[in-house]
Enzyme design. Sequence first.
Site, PDB file in Angstrom:
ATOM      1  N   GLU A 180     -29.858 -10.343  25.888  1.00 10.37           N
ATOM      2  CA  GLU A 180     -29.847 -11.803  25.719  1.00 10.37           C
ATOM      3  C   GLU A 180     -28.509 -12.351  25.240  1.00 10.37           C
ATOM      4  OE1 GLU A 180     -33.307 -12.830  23.374  1.00 10.37           O
ATOM      5  OE2 GLU A 180     -34.671 -12.053  24.884  1.00 10.37           O
ATOM      6  N   GLU A 256     -38.345  -8.605  29.728  1.00  9.78           N
ATOM      7  CA  GLU A 256     -38.941  -8.847  28.410  1.00  9.78           C
ATOM      8  C   GLU A 256     -39.807 -10.092  28.520  1.00  9.78           C
ATOM      9  OE1 GLU A 256     -36.440  -8.606  24.812  1.00  9.78           O
ATOM     10  OE2 GLU A 256     -37.778 -10.102  23.913  1.00  9.78           O
TER      11      GLU A 256
END
Length: 665
Positions: A180, A256
């Site tokens: 991320e 995810e």
Amino acid sequence: MDCRESALLVSVLLLALDLCSAQNYVLSDDGGLGRVFDGIGGLSGGGATSRLLVSYAEPYRSQVLDFLFKPNFGASLHILKVEIGGDAQTTDGTEPSHMHYENDENYYRGYEWWLMKEAKKRNPNITLIGLPWAFPGWVGHGKNWPYDYPDVTATYVVNWILGAKQYHDLDIQYVGIWNERSFDNKYIKLLRYTLDKSGLERVKIIASDNLWEPIAFSLLLDPELSTAVDVIGAHYPGTTTITEALKTQKKLWSSEDYSTFNNEVGGGCWARILNQNYVNGQMTATISWNLVASYYEDLPFGRDGLMTAEEPWSGNYVVESPIWITAHTTQFTQPGWTYLQTVGHLAQGGSYIALTDGKGNLTVVIETMTHNHSVCIRPPLPPFNVTSQNATFQLKGSFASIKELQVWRSQFDFKTSKASFFEKLKPLKLVDGLFTLNLAEDEVYTLTTISTGSKGSYPDPPPSAPFPKVYKDDFDVRSPPFSEAPYFADQTGVFEYYINLTDPGPHVFTLRQVLTERPITWATDADQTISVIGDYYWQNLTVTCDVFMEKMNAGGVFIAARVDKGGQSIRSAKGVFFWVFADGTYKVTNDLVGETVLAEGQSGTEVYGWYTLSLTVKGQYASGSLNGYPLWKNAVVLTPKAGWAAIGTRSFELAQFDNFALVAE
Ligand SMILES: *[C@@H]1O[C@H](CO)[C@@H](O)[C@H](O)[C@H]1NC(C)=O
Ligand SMILES: *[C@@H]1O[C@H](CO)[C@@H](O)[C@H](O)[C@H]1NC(C)=O
Ligand SMILES: *[C@@H]1O[C@H](CO)[C@@H](O)[C@H](O)[C@H]1NC(C)=O
Ligand SMILES: *[C@@H]1O[C@H](CO)[C@@H](O)[C@H](O)[C@H]1NC(C)=O
Ligand SMILES: *[C@@H]1O[C@H](CO)[C@@H](O)[C@H](O)[C@H]1NC(C)=O
Ligand SMILES: *[C@@H]1O[C@H](CO)[C@@H](O)[C@H](O)[C@H]1NC(C)=O
Ligand SMILES: *[C@@H]1O[C@H](CO)[C@@H](O)[C@H](O)[C@H]1NC(C)=O
């Protein structure tokens, strides 16, 4: 004439459909197949989410592992993704790196190696993935950025994959970039080159564990980058993708997802996204953050795991609904199966997917989750309606001659709160490849030719109980193969078992904070190191610990009570912190940063000496002693009212702890 009978009469099918208002859906491979399925998985780490699992006594620890990984038993996961520990706070704690320092390599730290081996023991075919969230400071030469020395970063990551094989016989199949956070085209290419050069051509690259764009755009513009990357992994995609991602012709994964409290709405979220990630977004793998909720529940995102195992001291664990929702797909498919093109939405809401092994087996999964009962914490879910409906499925192509399907059903039943999960019903007999289901709201069905499914069970684990009120650890008895002491949850820094073989005295076996430099962080780690332990609701408490400073002058250590924050919020933790420093002074502060001073003075403490600190907090008052003698007393503590106990250091510096003890009221 009964609806079901009439539906089976092909000659009056249209009339029957009209009478029963059943919608018709065709499941067929006549027009070719869809994408290859890559599996459903769980993510351990990001960060420290399996921390408490390792400390469970047997047989409970193995039971939890069976519910997660054992084929035809529970979630029977196809994929295990783990964090490549980077020494920094990554949501619910820090995970240790295999290279704290540039000249250091150790492949026995943390618990992810153990977890991967336990998973593989149960399912030798499980797909293993590694992804860094953070990196030790030296990787960035002290800068909070991993791409200035891309060769250093690539070598560091490849070492982890080589170590997995050499020390644990684990074949990591996929590796990611930086969770991320930004990616760097040059780094990705260099990672590919470094993998290949190290004989790891088989290891595939996932990029970039963030949004679909900009990685999709970069892949379309840069053919060399496109060659390096095998999978686009997006996070929390809300079941949809973008045209550019489809254009890359890469595998698309929700690498995810979920991240929702594991009650029944969480189970509903998981059921909806497992189907619709393919139906809406062509995603062929979905990975849950997190695998198992094995961290203190009052850390951020408490209980966002497929099941709950957060009480190693009692042995209690809870098999939550997401485990059985996972089983609906995982027990009746395998990575390498192929989705049919005939997947979609149901007329009155919900969705269906179908997969085949290409050898005649068929698995169909249907979900009818309503909006309010399938909300995930992110992204927002646009409104939609689901009502009860009759759905007639017609099998065609290779599946036309299937005569019988096994039936598994979950009913959330929010109206009566009488949910039932993963229940095996009577097999369905098909005539002319047709079957009709009366679908209620908030149900999940699997219809399959696979007959090996089963709902595993164990006798109830021990009842839930709070953290013991009296607890101590002298760090002499260790539980191999772990590098960390039970129940300590590092929130900044890394606290490891240490052996001082030259110490003739009582402090041969200690716990040592080992980071000497701030890592390349993922969250906002504190400037102090800290590991929390115990019960978040403790008010009145005595914490005692032997401490040993190893940093001259500015060095310092603390013990603490009522620590009210952890995880990503660790910098703003309040509590009662009793510090001693190597310059011969002490301080009592109301916060981890050390700004609100409750007491201070001379302590005579020095580097390289052992001292026993004791802190008692009761009601509005705190007091402390050094080597058994009162040093300060009746410091007024108005807030916080409760929190964990903790140990830690003033900065990223070496320090040791021994004979830790807690007595709570
Ligand atoms: C592993 O995969 C192989 C090949 O697909 C299969 O034959 C075998 O049954 C699988 N083993 C398990 C335990 O699932
Ligand atoms: C389905 O899979 C099983 C193994 O799970 C296999 O024995 C069987 O031949 C396959 N094909 C059909 C049509 O059932
Ligand atoms: C869904 O939740 C919203 C907000 O809580 C509520 O207003 C609405 O009535 C609920 N809808 C249904 C169908 O239960
Ligand atoms: C859901 O149903 C309600 C009541 O029939 C209707 O007002 C609303 O527009 C529907 N919402 C959607 C998204 O179809
Ligand atoms: C579904 O079919 C049953 C008969 O099998 C009928 O009683 C019911 O009304 C139908 N439901 C809907 C929503 O059409
Ligand atoms: C190890 O023990 C010796 C003897 O007590 C002591 O002098 C030394 O400082 C200790 N070293 C560490 C790193 O703890
Ligand atoms: C903590 O101590 C205070 C002061 O003695 C008391 O009022 C309070 O009830 C105690 N809290 C607990 C949970 O025992």
